[in-house]
Design a protein around this motif. Sequence first.
Motif, PDB file in Angstrom:
ATOM      1  N   ARG A  17       0.854  -1.184   0.000  1.00 50.17           N
ATOM      2  CA  ARG A  17       0.000   0.000   0.000  1.00 50.17           C
ATOM      3  C   ARG A  17       0.888   1.231   0.000  1.00 50.17           C
ATOM      4  O   ARG A  17       2.085   1.142   0.261  1.00 50.17           O
ATOM      5  N   ASN A  18       0.288   2.399  -0.254  1.00 49.42           N
ATOM      6  CA  ASN A  18       1.086   3.617  -0.383  1.00 49.42           C
ATOM      7  C   ASN A  18       1.117   4.463   0.880  1.00 49.42           C
ATOM      8  O   ASN A  18       1.709   5.531   0.882  1.00 49.42           O
ATOM      9  N   ILE A  19       0.499   4.001   1.948  1.00 50.76           N
ATOM     10  CA  ILE A  19       0.584   4.673   3.250  1.00 50.76           C
ATOM     11  C   ILE A  19       0.779   3.614   4.325  1.00 50.76           C
ATOM     12  O   ILE A  19       0.402   2.461   4.137  1.00 50.76           O
ATOM     13  N   MET A  58      -1.353   4.584  -8.930  1.00 50.23           N
ATOM     14  CA  MET A  58      -1.787   4.016  -7.644  1.00 50.23           C
ATOM     15  C   MET A  58      -1.471   4.924  -6.462  1.00 50.23           C
ATOM     16  O   MET A  58      -1.767   4.590  -5.321  1.00 50.23           O
ATOM     17  N   GLY A  59      -0.832   6.069  -6.717  1.00 49.45           N
ATOM     18  CA  GLY A  59      -0.572   7.032  -5.653  1.00 49.45           C
ATOM     19  C   GLY A  59       0.703   6.814  -4.864  1.00 49.45           C
ATOM     20  O   GLY A  59       0.882   7.405  -3.803  1.00 49.45           O
ATOM     21  N   PHE A  60       1.613   5.986  -5.360  1.00 50.59           N
ATOM     22  CA  PHE A  60       2.890   5.784  -4.676  1.00 50.59           C
ATOM     23  C   PHE A  60       3.802   6.957  -4.982  1.00 50.59           C
ATOM     24  O   PHE A  60       3.647   7.648  -5.985  1.00 50.59           O
ATOM     25  N   TYR A  61       4.761   7.209  -4.104  1.00 51.34           N
ATOM     26  CA  TYR A  61       5.670   8.337  -4.276  1.00 51.34           C
ATOM     27  C   TYR A  61       7.113   7.866  -4.115  1.00 51.34           C
ATOM     28  O   TYR A  61       7.362   6.758  -3.652  1.00 51.34           O
ATOM     29  N   GLN A  62       8.049   8.725  -4.518  1.00 49.74           N
ATOM     30  CA  GLN A  62       9.472   8.388  -4.451  1.00 49.74           C
ATOM     31  C   GLN A  62      10.129   9.113  -3.284  1.00 49.74           C
ATOM     32  O   GLN A  62       9.680  10.169  -2.869  1.00 49.74           O
ATOM     33  N   GLU A  63      11.204   8.512  -2.814  1.00 54.28           N
ATOM     34  CA  GLU A  63      11.974   9.108  -1.732  1.00 54.28           C
ATOM     35  C   GLU A  63      13.431   8.679  -1.916  1.00 54.28           C
ATOM     36  O   GLU A  63      13.702   7.630  -2.500  1.00 54.28           O
ATOM     37  N   LEU A  64      14.335   9.482  -1.411  1.00 54.23           N
ATOM     38  CA  LEU A  64      15.756   9.167  -1.507  1.00 54.23           C
ATOM     39  C   LEU A  64      16.117   8.145  -0.436  1.00 54.23           C
ATOM     40  O   LEU A  64      15.919   8.383   0.754  1.00 54.23           O
ATOM     41  N   TRP A  97      10.772   3.974  -5.004  1.00 54.54           N
ATOM     42  CA  TRP A  97       9.373   4.051  -4.611  1.00 54.54           C
ATOM     43  C   TRP A  97       9.244   3.676  -3.144  1.00 54.54           C
ATOM     44  O   TRP A  97       9.864   2.713  -2.687  1.00 54.54           O
ATOM     45  N   VAL A  98       8.437   4.410  -2.408  1.00 50.95           N
ATOM     46  CA  VAL A  98       8.157   4.090  -1.012  1.00 50.95           C
ATOM     47  C   VAL A  98       6.927   3.193  -1.008  1.00 50.95           C
ATOM     48  O   VAL A  98       5.884   3.553  -1.567  1.00 50.95           O
ATOM     49  N   VAL A  99       7.060   2.014  -0.417  1.00 46.78           N
ATOM     50  CA  VAL A  99       5.940   1.083  -0.323  1.00 46.78           C
ATOM     51  C   VAL A  99       5.847   0.566   1.108  1.00 46.78           C
ATOM     52  O   VAL A  99       6.834   0.529   1.842  1.00 46.78           O
ATOM     53  N   PHE A 100       4.649   0.191   1.498  1.00 47.56           N
ATOM     54  CA  PHE A 100       4.406  -0.363   2.818  1.00 47.56           C
ATOM     55  C   PHE A 100       3.803  -1.745   2.620  1.00 47.56           C
ATOM     56  O   PHE A 100       2.732  -1.888   2.026  1.00 47.56           O
ATOM     57  N   GLU A 101       4.505  -2.750   3.102  1.00 43.85           N
ATOM     58  CA  GLU A 101       4.052  -4.124   2.915  1.00 43.85           C
ATOM     59  C   GLU A 101       2.848  -4.404   3.797  1.00 43.85           C
ATOM     60  O   GLU A 101       2.828  -4.045   4.973  1.00 43.85           O
TER      61      GLU A 101
END
Length: 106
Positions: A17-19, A58-64, A97-101
């Motif tokens: 999920r994206n949060i 799907m609303g996912f975002y990127q992060e360093l 991509w930042v993802v939350f399992e």
Amino acid sequence: MEDYKEKIKELFLRYYRNIGEEEEKTYLSTKRILEMVGGVIPSKPISEHDIYECMTDMGFYQELEIIYGQVCIFKGDEEKGIPAEYDRVEVDRVFKWVVFEKKNGV
């Protein structure tokens, strides 16, 4: 092609999920996501561009992501029982991509 993108979204959202909570956060590259779906989606009709589009849709975002490694700063002395010492140092920086399992698919 659109059917493949919808299947990619369906599969990915089944497990990610994206949060979420900070401790659930993990990073995945576009290339890694393409490799993950490559087991069920034919590789020829899809590309990293399609994965980027799906992730954005799907609303996912990127992060360093800062990647760390260990560097030996003192070799130690086995004969005297003195252990080696290591420092944690930055070895790379990559946008991912930042993802939350999801736990148990929930």
